[in-house]
Scaffold this motif. Structure first.
Motif, mmCIF file in Angstrom:
data_model
loop_
_atom_site.group_PDB
_atom_site.id
_atom_site.type_symbol
_atom_site.label_atom_id
_atom_site.label_comp_id
_atom_site.label_asym_id
_atom_site.label_seq_id
_atom_site.Cartn_x
_atom_site.Cartn_y
_atom_site.Cartn_z
ATOM 1 N N SER A 20 19.102 21.162 23.700
ATOM 2 C CA SER A 20 19.473 19.825 23.245
ATOM 3 C C SER A 20 18.648 18.787 24.003
ATOM 4 O O SER A 20 18.258 19.006 25.157
ATOM 5 C CB SER A 20 20.965 19.577 23.455
ATOM 6 N N THR A 39 21.790 12.938 19.864
ATOM 7 C CA THR A 39 21.288 14.220 20.361
ATOM 8 C C THR A 39 20.493 14.922 19.285
ATOM 9 O O THR A 39 20.911 14.987 18.129
ATOM 10 C CB THR A 39 22.457 15.135 20.797
ATOM 11 N N TYR A 41 17.681 18.552 18.763
ATOM 12 C CA TYR A 41 17.417 19.874 19.317
ATOM 13 C C TYR A 41 15.931 20.164 19.227
ATOM 14 O O TYR A 41 15.310 19.987 18.183
ATOM 15 C CB TYR A 41 18.239 20.940 18.585
ATOM 16 N N ASP A 56 19.964 19.195 14.186
ATOM 17 C CA ASP A 56 21.098 19.945 14.728
ATOM 18 C C ASP A 56 20.689 21.341 15.167
ATOM 19 O O ASP A 56 19.638 21.849 14.806
ATOM 20 C CB ASP A 56 22.272 19.986 13.751
ATOM 21 N N ARG A 57 21.564 21.948 15.958
ATOM 22 C CA ARG A 57 21.293 23.251 16.570
ATOM 23 C C ARG A 57 21.113 24.342 15.522
ATOM 24 O O ARG A 57 20.215 25.175 15.612
ATOM 25 C CB ARG A 57 22.447 23.603 17.510
ATOM 26 N N THR A 73 18.974 30.121 23.282
ATOM 27 C CA THR A 73 19.474 28.837 23.768
ATOM 28 C C THR A 73 19.108 28.666 25.243
ATOM 29 O O THR A 73 19.228 29.592 26.027
ATOM 30 C CB THR A 73 21.005 28.750 23.619
#
Length: 75
Positions: A20, A39, A41, A56-57, A73
């Motif tokens: 992130s 935020t 990624y 987004d993740r 991750t």
């Protein structure tokens, strides 16, 4: 059959790292395009080079897999 096989070949690193990134850590020109997003990624190769920046993740993992990378991750 007891023949050993080396699956990983030298120079064939297919791992990428997903982490992130706070929007305020990014350059101002990118921040100006984010609106109210706080935020993002980032997808990085094993040398630390940023390959992609996504919203987004889940999208980061999908993007990596679609390009034949194994996403991991990072904290």
């Amino acid at each position: 059959m007891d023949t050993k096989y080396e699956f990983k070949q030298p120079g064939d690193e297919r791992i990428v790292y997903v982490r992130s990134v706070a929007a305020d850590e990014l350059p101002e020109d990118i921040q100006g395009q984010l609106g109210d997003v706080k935020t993002l990624y980032a997808v990085h190769n094993t040398a630390g080079e940023r390959l992609a920046l996504v919203k987004d993740r889940e999208l980061a993992f999908v993007l990596a897999r679609q390009n034949d990378f194994a996403p991991v991750t990072v904290h």
